[in-house]
Motif scaffolding. Structure first.
Motif, PDB file in Angstrom:
ATOM      1  N   MET A 124      -0.005  -2.939   6.071  1.00  0.00           N
ATOM      2  CA  MET A 124      -1.194  -2.113   5.910  1.00  0.00           C
ATOM      3  C   MET A 124      -2.390  -2.778   6.568  1.00  0.00           C
ATOM      4  SD  MET A 124      -0.477  -1.073   1.968  1.00  0.00           S
ATOM      5  CE  MET A 124      -1.423   0.423   1.946  1.00  0.00           C
ATOM      6  N   VAL A 125      -3.263  -1.941   7.124  1.00  0.00           N
ATOM      7  CA  VAL A 125      -4.521  -2.408   7.707  1.00  0.00           C
ATOM      8  C   VAL A 125      -5.637  -1.616   7.040  1.00  0.00           C
ATOM      9  CG1 VAL A 125      -5.907  -2.657   9.797  1.00  0.00           C
ATOM     10  CG2 VAL A 125      -3.423  -2.897   9.937  1.00  0.00           C
ATOM     11  N   GLY A 126      -6.557  -2.318   6.397  1.00  0.00           N
ATOM     12  CA  GLY A 126      -7.697  -1.681   5.753  1.00  0.00           C
ATOM     13  C   GLY A 126      -8.971  -2.041   6.485  1.00  0.00           C
ATOM     14  N   VAL A 172      -5.394  -7.241   6.740  1.00  0.00           N
ATOM     15  CA  VAL A 172      -3.993  -6.883   6.943  1.00  0.00           C
ATOM     16  C   VAL A 172      -3.223  -7.392   5.731  1.00  0.00           C
ATOM     17  CG1 VAL A 172      -1.958  -7.232   8.395  1.00  0.00           C
ATOM     18  CG2 VAL A 172      -4.199  -7.014   9.452  1.00  0.00           C
ATOM     19  N   SER A 173      -2.365  -6.535   5.188  1.00  0.00           N
ATOM     20  CA  SER A 173      -1.588  -6.941   4.014  1.00  0.00           C
ATOM     21  C   SER A 173      -0.163  -6.426   4.133  1.00  0.00           C
ATOM     22  CB  SER A 173      -2.222  -6.401   2.731  1.00  0.00           C
ATOM     23  OG  SER A 173      -2.072  -5.000   2.661  1.00  0.00           O
ATOM     24  N   ALA A 174       0.703  -6.950   3.267  1.00  0.00           N
ATOM     25  CA  ALA A 174       2.068  -6.440   3.172  1.00  0.00           C
ATOM     26  C   ALA A 174       2.014  -5.002   2.659  1.00  0.00           C
ATOM     27  CB  ALA A 174       2.887  -7.315   2.234  1.00  0.00           C
ATOM     28  N   TYR A 175       2.988  -4.216   3.006  1.00  0.00           N
ATOM     29  CA  TYR A 175       3.054  -2.822   2.566  1.00  0.00           C
ATOM     30  C   TYR A 175       3.280  -2.760   1.059  1.00  0.00           C
ATOM     31  CZ  TYR A 175       4.627   1.937   1.980  1.00  0.00           C
ATOM     32  OH  TYR A 175       4.758   3.224   1.558  1.00  0.00           O
ATOM     33  N   ASP A 176       2.600  -1.838   0.414  1.00  0.00           N
ATOM     34  CA  ASP A 176       2.762  -1.617  -1.017  1.00  0.00           C
ATOM     35  C   ASP A 176       2.714  -0.116  -1.283  1.00  0.00           C
ATOM     36  OD1 ASP A 176       2.684  -1.465  -3.783  1.00  0.00           O
ATOM     37  OD2 ASP A 176       1.103  -2.950  -4.008  1.00  0.00           O
TER      38      ASP A 176
END
Length: 130
Positions: free
Chosen positions: A67-69, A117-121
Motif C-alpha cells: 500500500m502507498v498512502g 509505503v506499507s505491507a498490504y492489509d
C-alpha cells in the motif's frame, strides 16, 4: 438589411495598463505538482518524485501487494507479478487526480507533504471486484 457582427479584440476595449496585467502570466503560473510513483525495475523498491523525493523499500509478507498512502488522502494498492512488474490500483480517492499507466502512478495535487509505503492489509482497504 443584416449587418455582420462587430468583433473587437478585448485589448481595444480596455485601457492599456490593465491589458498587461490581465493577460500576462510570466512568472505567475501556479502549477499543481504532486508526485509520481514508479517501481524501480528488477527490485522491490519504489521511487517517489515531485513534492516528495525518496526511494522506499516495499515491505510484504506472503502477499505480493503493498500500500502507498499520501497526505492528500489517496491510498494506492501496488502489486507485483512473477517478473517483478508493478501495477497500481486506487483503493481510496484523495483530493488529487490520479493517473495510472504502465507501472507508474501520478497524483496531481499541490502540496503533497508525505508519502508512506506499507505491507498490504485487507482490513484497511480492499479493492472492489473488477
Amino acid at each position: 438589411m443584416s449587418s455582420a457582427p462587430s468583433i473587437l479584440p478585448i485589448e481595444s476595449l480596455l485601457p492599456r495598463p490593465y491589458v498587461h496585467h490581465m493577460f500576462s502570466c510570466v512568472g505567475k503560473a501556479i502549477l499543481a505538482m504532486g508526485v509520481k510513483i514508479e517501481a524501480i525495475p528488477d527490485s522491490v523498491r519504489v521511487r517517489i518524485t515531485g513534492d516528495v523525493e525518496t526511494v522506499m523499500s516495499v515491505p510484504y509478507d506472503d502477499d505480493d501487494r503493498f500500500m502507498v498512502g499520501l497526505s492528500d488522502g489517496t491510498l494506492l494498492i501496488g502489486s507485483y507479478d512473477d517478473d517483478l512488474r508493478c501495477r497500481f490500483d486506487v483503493a481510496r480517492d484523495g483530493a488529487g487526480i490520479v493517473w495510472i499507466d504502465a507501472g507508474k502512478a501520478k497524483i496531481e495535487w499541490r502540496g503533497i507533504e508525505w508519502a508512506t509505503v506499507s505491507a498490504y492489509d485487507a482490513n484497511i482497504a480492499e479493492l472492489a471486484d473488477q
